[in-house]
Design a protein around this motif. Structure first.
Motif, short mmCIF file in Angstrom:
data_model
loop_
_atom_site.label_atom_id
_atom_site.label_comp_id
_atom_site.label_asym_id
_atom_site.label_seq_id
_atom_site.Cartn_x
_atom_site.Cartn_y
_atom_site.Cartn_z
N VAL A 19 -4.95 -8.26 18.91
CA VAL A 19 -3.94 -8.00 18.36
C VAL A 19 -3.84 -6.87 17.33
O VAL A 19 -5.03 -6.57 17.04
CB VAL A 19 -2.75 -8.72 17.55
CG1 VAL A 19 -2.49 -10.09 18.20
CG2 VAL A 19 -4.29 -9.60 16.35
N ASP A 20 -4.13 -5.78 18.73
CA ASP A 20 -4.24 -4.65 17.85
C ASP A 20 -2.67 -4.44 16.68
O ASP A 20 -2.01 -3.91 17.13
CB ASP A 20 -3.88 -3.49 18.82
CG ASP A 20 -3.97 -1.93 18.49
OD1 ASP A 20 -3.78 -1.76 17.03
OD2 ASP A 20 -4.26 -0.84 19.04
N THR A 21 -2.97 -4.12 15.53
CA THR A 21 -1.99 -4.39 14.16
C THR A 21 -1.61 -2.93 13.79
O THR A 21 -2.05 -2.04 12.91
CB THR A 21 -2.48 -5.04 13.36
OG1 THR A 21 -3.10 -4.83 13.14
CG2 THR A 21 -2.34 -7.00 13.79
N TRP A 22 -0.20 -2.61 14.15
CA TRP A 22 -0.35 -1.01 13.47
C TRP A 22 0.42 -1.51 12.09
O TRP A 22 1.12 -2.08 12.45
CB TRP A 22 0.67 -0.02 14.60
CG TRP A 22 1.20 0.99 13.50
CD1 TRP A 22 0.00 2.16 13.72
CD2 TRP A 22 1.85 1.15 13.06
NE1 TRP A 22 0.54 3.26 12.44
CE2 TRP A 22 2.13 2.64 12.98
CE3 TRP A 22 3.48 0.79 12.77
CZ2 TRP A 22 3.09 3.53 12.20
CZ3 TRP A 22 4.57 1.00 12.07
CH2 TRP A 22 4.31 2.45 11.69
N GLN A 77 1.35 0.29 7.82
CA GLN A 77 0.47 1.55 6.18
C GLN A 77 0.66 1.15 5.60
O GLN A 77 0.91 -0.35 5.48
CB GLN A 77 1.64 2.70 6.64
CG GLN A 77 2.10 3.53 8.39
CD GLN A 77 2.95 3.80 7.82
OE1 GLN A 77 3.77 3.77 7.42
NE2 GLN A 77 2.52 5.40 8.17
N THR A 78 0.32 1.40 4.12
CA THR A 78 -0.07 0.63 3.13
C THR A 78 1.28 1.20 2.70
O THR A 78 1.97 -0.28 2.25
CB THR A 78 -0.28 1.47 1.76
OG1 THR A 78 -1.92 2.69 2.43
CG2 THR A 78 -0.99 1.41 1.03
N GLU A 79 2.11 2.00 2.88
CA GLU A 79 3.95 1.91 2.43
C GLU A 79 4.43 0.73 3.25
O GLU A 79 5.29 0.13 2.90
CB GLU A 79 3.93 2.58 3.44
CG GLU A 79 4.21 4.34 2.82
CD GLU A 79 2.69 4.88 3.24
OE1 GLU A 79 1.80 4.16 3.81
OE2 GLU A 79 2.48 6.57 2.95
N GLY A 103 4.93 9.13 9.53
CA GLY A 103 3.67 10.44 9.45
C GLY A 103 2.77 9.99 11.02
O GLY A 103 2.58 10.96 10.65
N ASP A 104 3.14 9.25 11.36
CA ASP A 104 2.71 8.77 12.98
C ASP A 104 3.48 9.50 13.95
O ASP A 104 4.02 9.64 14.23
CB ASP A 104 1.88 7.37 13.13
CG ASP A 104 0.80 6.96 12.21
OD1 ASP A 104 -0.02 7.94 11.99
OD2 ASP A 104 0.99 6.18 12.01
N GLY A 105 2.25 9.80 15.18
CA GLY A 105 2.83 10.48 16.63
C GLY A 105 2.85 8.95 17.65
O GLY A 105 1.58 8.43 17.22
O1 PRX Z 1 -1.74 6.44 11.41
C1 PRX Z 1 -1.84 5.35 11.43
C2 PRX Z 1 -3.35 4.55 11.03
O2 PRX Z 1 -3.48 4.19 9.69
C3 PRX Z 1 -2.46 4.47 8.95
C4 PRX Z 1 -2.13 4.04 7.64
O3 PRX Z 1 -3.65 4.19 6.96
P1 PRX Z 1 -3.31 2.78 5.95
O4 PRX Z 1 -2.37 3.61 4.85
O5 PRX Z 1 -4.62 3.23 4.88
O6 PRX Z 1 -3.07 1.05 5.86
C5 PRX Z 1 -4.11 1.26 7.02
C6 PRX Z 1 -4.07 -0.64 7.17
C7 PRX Z 1 -2.87 -0.38 8.01
C8 PRX Z 1 -1.63 4.74 9.79
O7 PRX Z 1 0.08 5.48 9.85
N1 PRX Z 1 -3.54 3.33 11.31
C9 PRX Z 1 -2.99 1.99 11.36
N2 PRX Z 1 -3.46 0.83 11.69
C10 PRX Z 1 -3.16 1.20 13.13
C11 PRX Z 1 -3.14 3.27 13.20
N3 PRX Z 1 -3.24 3.55 14.29
C12 PRX Z 1 -3.30 3.04 15.52
N4 PRX Z 1 -2.71 1.81 15.71
C13 PRX Z 1 -3.75 0.94 15.11
N5 PRX Z 1 -3.40 -0.62 15.38
#
Ligand code: PRX
Length: 645
Positions: free
Chosen positions: A408-411, A413-415, A497-499
């Motif tokens: 599971v590749d989980t995307w 953010q802290t937010e 903030g991501d593409g």
């Molecule tokens: O760019 C994305 C990347 O990490 C960012 C969030 O960082 P942070 O707030 O420190 O949290 C990290 C842990 C949840 C995102 O905006 N990111 C996080 N997970 C992925 C990712 N980029 C690609 N694939 C992911 N699974």
């Protein structure tokens, strides 16, 4: 499915999982069409003191951004993670702790954890900490870190964890910003056999933090550390005589649970604020479904509690679900590069959640350190923190998981508080490198630079159209910054903030940050922070920092530095500047490359053209774009000619 590499859901996974593909589709459709009904139902997965009658009250309108979930309900997060399990699983292990030294470990039951939290909560109350007060936690990966978090939650204090790798200055800034009244730390941390001077750093930071009245110090290594009378207390002494029962504060769903500082594209790190009810519902639910967690399984997330992954998926999500969560103090390559897999075998880990940077680092040593271990207990693998390149994905899948375990590749953010885009092991066919599909209630939208929503297979900026319960509520002490950062770029959406790219199957492929944030080994770093650390050095007049592709770290830190007139560009100074940044921010901010830049490419109005600096850092000189608007185009050739190889 359109892509060459597709890994269909294994049949047994589909049959036994909480969610299969039919259920995913049904539940997802309902969660988007009727969020109130959907979350009204799923909010009940946790215990409420006073049940909510309101589910959602959200506005993304820049003039009135507010986000509230379950906002007339009351609960206590620690009681949800502890008390409600005592009857059914008091003797079950809540936390398996694996020390830095492979011969040191511990198991803590739910009852034991309840008692430790109660004692610390009572000790904190005796020291005057009350509901709403902020408490800084600056700890190594020891069980007391989780105890401290839960003790705060129990008495209604708001924790602010600062990663143990941050410098005294970074620690002080964070303590000052939220005016913490207490710090909980340890004499030293221990990682890879080396001590981390946490108490010494705390002492240095506190020279400029008058709000802190008490410091509680866990004895971890026994190092000789000075204790300031009246302010500093040993953890053992402070908690020893305390009763184990500590009345849990009744909290509103929207009362703050924690603040966690994270880097943005400008200014100082911001205090991301998460609240109690929605956060717990969301982290518990994602933990259960994304990892397909089943009662009795051993779950291991290798993150540090200093990052959001540690908050949501070592402590709150798993403990709310009554899981057994493993907490690891050490590093992947100590004493050897087999360590992760030895820990998996030792504790019979079923679910293993880590970061691509760790996988890439371990790949360098080949398959032997992995293959000499069994890993037969593994069932699910997870990845987080940065895009996982398909090569690393394939290695993780074939070598670590023996081709048996879904990844599971989980995307997130802290937010976002919890996982927003990820496969579900029993429901989603996998494509290496894609975070695949949204979780329930999450509505991703791809927009172009003008904010126009793009349909179908496309590429652009990733926004989220509706709120979900785990979403951050504000920037601590600066709601305007919250609004500006996330809700003004693309009206009506939360901007990540991501593409990203969306393919023909609707799968999401995160391409990385589109702002001035870089992701170094899965750690977020604002280029502006590194720049201001560099220019604080007396010999530096100007600095520009960009990311560049790095084999292990994902992105490395590339700094262009202009010296004060008359200063010499020496190797010695280069080393001094790297050391300087480590001291100012912490080791994770060390520049990988420093290039001397007698001039920086600027527009006539004085703005640095970072696009050009990024291209030079990437060694991509063919597509520099239009340089005619530069005040002095010749600086570009100079930088190219002098790029360190
Ligand atoms: O760019 C994305 C990347 O990490 C960012 C969030 O960082 P942070 O707030 O420190 O949290 C990290 C842990 C949840 C995102 O905006 N990111 C996080 N997970 C992925 C990712 N980029 C690609 N694939 C992911 N699974």
């Amino acid at each position: 499915m359109s892509e060459a590499h597709v890994f269909p859901v294994p049949q047994d996974a589909a049959a036994n999982a909480h969610i299969d593909s039919t259920r995913y589709k049904e539940m997802y459709a309902r969660s988007i069409a009727d969020p109130e009904g959907f979350w009204g139902e799923h909010g009940k997965r946790i215990d409420w003191i006073k049940p909510y009658s309101q589910v959602k009250d959200v506005s993304y309108d820049p003039h009135d951004v507010h986000i509230r979930w379950f906002h007339d309900g009351t609960l206590n997060v620690a009681a949800n993670c502890l008390d409600r399990h005592l009857e059914t699983r008091g003797d079950q292990t809540a936390i398996i702790w694996e020390g830095d030294d492979p011969s040191v470990d511990a198991r803590i039951t739910y009852r034991d954890l309840y008692e430790r939290v109660g004692r610390l909560g009572n000790a904190m109350r005796d020291m005057g900490v009350k509901k709403g007060d902020r408490v800084c936690i600056y700890m190594p990966m020891v069980p007391e870190a989780a105890v401290a978090m839960l003790a705060c939650a129990r008495i209604g204090a708001v924790h602010s964890i600062v990663f143990g790798g941050f410098s005294p200055d970074s620690l002080a800034n964070r303590i000052q910003d939220s005016e913490c009244v207490m710090v909980i730390t340890a004499d030293e941390g221990l990682r890879g056999g080396r001590g981390v001077p946490l108490k010494a750093n705390t002492d240095k930071a506190l020279e400029s933090c008058p709000s802190v009245k008490h410091v509680i110090v866990v004895k971890r290594t026994g190092a000789d550390v000075p204790m300031k009378k009246g302010r500093d207390h040993w953890y053992d002494a402070a908690t020893a005589g305390q009763p184990v029962d500590c009345p849990a504060e009744e909290m509103n769903a929207e009362d703050p649970l924690f603040i966690l500082y994270t880097s943005g594209s400008t200014g100082k790190p911001k205090g991301v604020l998460h609240t109690s009810g929605g956060y717990l519902v969301y982290t518990a639910m994602t933990h259960e479904y994304v990892f397909d967690y089943k009662d009795g399984e051993i779950y291991w997330c290798t993150a540090d509690v200093g990052w959001v992954t540690g908050h949501s998926y070592i402590v709150y999500g798993p403990l709310a679900n009554g899981a057994t969560t493993l907490m690891f103090e050490g590093v992947p390559n100590y004493p050897t590069t087999s360590r992760f897999w030895e820990v998996v075998d030792k504790h019979k880990v079923n679910i293993f959640y880590t970061a691509p940077t760790a996988i890439r680092a371990l790949m360098r040593d080949g398959e032997d350190p992995v293959k000499k271990t069994s890993r037969e207990s593994l069932r699910i693998l997870g990845s987080v923190g940065e895009p996982i390149n398909p090569e690393a994905w394939m290695w993780f899948y074939n070598v670590v998981g023996d081709g048996r375990c879904p990844i599971v590749d989980t995307w997130w953010q802290t937010e976002t508080g919890g996982i927003l885009i990820s496969p579900l092991p029993g429901a989603t066919d996998l494509k290496p490198g894609s975070a695949t599909l949204p979780f329930f209630g999450v509505c991703p939208v791809v927009v172009d630079n003008e904010g126009k929503e793009l349909e179908g297979a496309t590429e652009g900026n990733l926004c989220i159209a509706q709120s979900w319960p785990g979403q951050m509520r504000t920037v601590y002490g600066d709601h305007e910054r919250f609004v500006q950062t996330y809700f003004t770029t693309y009206k009506g959406y939360y901007f990540t903030g991501d593409g990203c790219r969306r393919d023909e199957d609707g799968y999401y492929w995160i391409t990385g940050r589109v702002d001035d944030v870089i992701n170094v080994s899965g750690h977020r770093m604002g280029t502006a922070e590194v720049e201001s650390a560099l220019v604080a050095h007396p010999k530096v007049s100007e600095a520009a920092v960009v990311g560049f592709p790095h084999d292990i770290k994902g992105q490395g830190i590339y700094a262009y530095v202009t010296l004060v007139a008359g200063e010499k560009e020496t190797e010695e100074l280069r080393k001094e500047l790297v050391k300087w940044v480590r001291q100012e921010i912490g080791p994770i901010a060390s520049p990988d490359i420093i290039q001397w830049a007698p001039g920086l490419p600027k527009t006539r109005s004085g703005k640095i053209m970072r696009r050009i600096l990024r291209k030079i850092a990437e060694n991509d000189f063919g597509s520099l774009g239009d340089t005619s608007t530069l005040a002095d185009p010749s600086v570009v050739d100079d930088l190219i000619d002098n790029r360190p190889s």
